[in-house]
Scaffold this motif. Structure first.
Motif, PDB file in Angstrom:
ATOM      1  N   HIS A   1       0.558  -1.248   0.432  1.00 18.88           N
ATOM      2  CA  HIS A   1       0.405   0.011   0.010  1.00 18.88           C
ATOM      3  C   HIS A   1       0.591   1.480   0.099  1.00 18.88           C
ATOM      4  O   HIS A   1      -0.116   2.403   0.010  1.00 18.88           O
ATOM      5  CB  HIS A   1      -0.943  -0.086   1.444  1.00 18.88           C
ATOM      6  N   ALA A   2       1.776   1.374  -0.269  1.00 18.23           N
ATOM      7  CA  ALA A   2       2.759   2.101   0.001  1.00 18.23           C
ATOM      8  C   ALA A   2       2.261   3.484  -1.513  1.00 18.23           C
ATOM      9  O   ALA A   2       2.464   4.639  -0.859  1.00 18.23           O
ATOM     10  CB  ALA A   2       4.709   1.827  -0.501  1.00 18.23           C
TER      11      ALA A   2
ATOM     12  N   THR B   1       1.279   7.028   0.115  1.00 21.94           N
ATOM     13  CA  THR B   1       2.172   8.368  -0.800  1.00 21.94           C
ATOM     14  C   THR B   1       0.949   9.295  -1.319  1.00 21.94           C
ATOM     15  O   THR B   1       1.261  10.589  -1.438  1.00 21.94           O
ATOM     16  CB  THR B   1       3.448   7.829  -1.725  1.00 21.94           C
ATOM     17  N   GLU B   2       0.807   8.686  -2.444  1.00 25.82           N
ATOM     18  CA  GLU B   2      -0.782   9.238  -2.878  1.00 25.82           C
ATOM     19  C   GLU B   2      -2.015  10.653  -2.295  1.00 25.82           C
ATOM     20  O   GLU B   2      -2.051  11.111  -2.384  1.00 25.82           O
ATOM     21  CB  GLU B   2      -1.011   8.293  -3.706  1.00 25.82           C
ATOM     22  N   ALA B   3      -2.133   9.076  -1.068  1.00 28.83           N
ATOM     23  CA  ALA B   3      -2.890  10.215  -0.194  1.00 28.83           C
ATOM     24  C   ALA B   3      -1.777  11.459   0.722  1.00 28.83           C
ATOM     25  O   ALA B   3      -2.540  12.320   0.586  1.00 28.83           O
ATOM     26  CB  ALA B   3      -3.515   8.927   0.682  1.00 28.83           C
TER      27      ALA B   3
ATOM     28  N   TYR C   1      -2.924  15.535   0.274  1.00 29.17           N
ATOM     29  CA  TYR C   1      -2.904  15.812   1.741  1.00 29.17           C
ATOM     30  C   TYR C   1      -2.644  17.329   1.624  1.00 29.17           C
ATOM     31  O   TYR C   1      -3.172  18.620   2.198  1.00 29.17           O
ATOM     32  CB  TYR C   1      -2.606  15.051   3.264  1.00 29.17           C
ATOM     33  N   GLU C   2      -1.536  17.385   1.741  1.00 27.14           N
ATOM     34  CA  GLU C   2      -0.516  18.750   0.951  1.00 27.14           C
ATOM     35  C   GLU C   2      -0.646  19.145   0.007  1.00 27.14           C
ATOM     36  O   GLU C   2      -0.683  20.486   0.847  1.00 27.14           O
ATOM     37  CB  GLU C   2       1.088  17.997   0.891  1.00 27.14           C
ATOM     38  N   ARG C   3      -1.354  18.940  -0.558  1.00 27.63           N
ATOM     39  CA  ARG C   3      -1.855  19.755  -1.689  1.00 27.63           C
ATOM     40  C   ARG C   3      -3.091  21.148  -0.697  1.00 27.63           C
ATOM     41  O   ARG C   3      -3.333  21.699  -2.068  1.00 27.63           O
ATOM     42  CB  ARG C   3      -2.337  19.303  -3.285  1.00 27.63           C
TER      43      ARG C   3
END
Length: 104
Positions: A88-89, A93-95, A99-101
């Motif tokens: 699930h890495a 990473t996508e999540a 979130y940061e965006r």
């Protein structure tokens, strides 16, 4: 209970082959952990029954750490958690990126 302790999994990995290790031998692969924190982790794991501390009657005393059966029983769940994380890495990473965006 230290199952979820920050360094417990790393110590388990260092001892999983069944070979007793001295403190200095554990320090090599765990070089980023301070001696104080490693000592605290080892003591907590011993207290919880995950490892055995053996003091040999020598001068100077030789101290070794080894997993108990209880400690070894954590290897299979640890392997499963590591496999899950590898699988699930990309999603994690996508999540995080999303979130940061959204946060900026």
């Amino acid at each position: 209970m230290r199952v979820g302790g920050k360094w417990t999994a790393m110590v388990l990995r260092c001892l999983e082959d069944g070979t007793p290790r001295r403190f200095s031998e554990l320090r090599v692969p765990l070089h980023w952990i301070t001696p104080k924190v490693l000592t605290e982790t080892l003591r907590a794991m011993e207290r919880d029954g995950f490892l055995r501390r053996t003091v040999h009657d020598e001068n100077p005393p030789r101290v070794e750490y080894a997993l108990t059966d209880l400690g070894r029983s954590l290897i299979t769940p640890l392997d499963a958690a590591c496999a899950w994380a590898r699988t699930h890495a990309p999603e994690i990473t996508e999540a995080r990126t999303a979130y940061e965006r959204a946060a900026s």
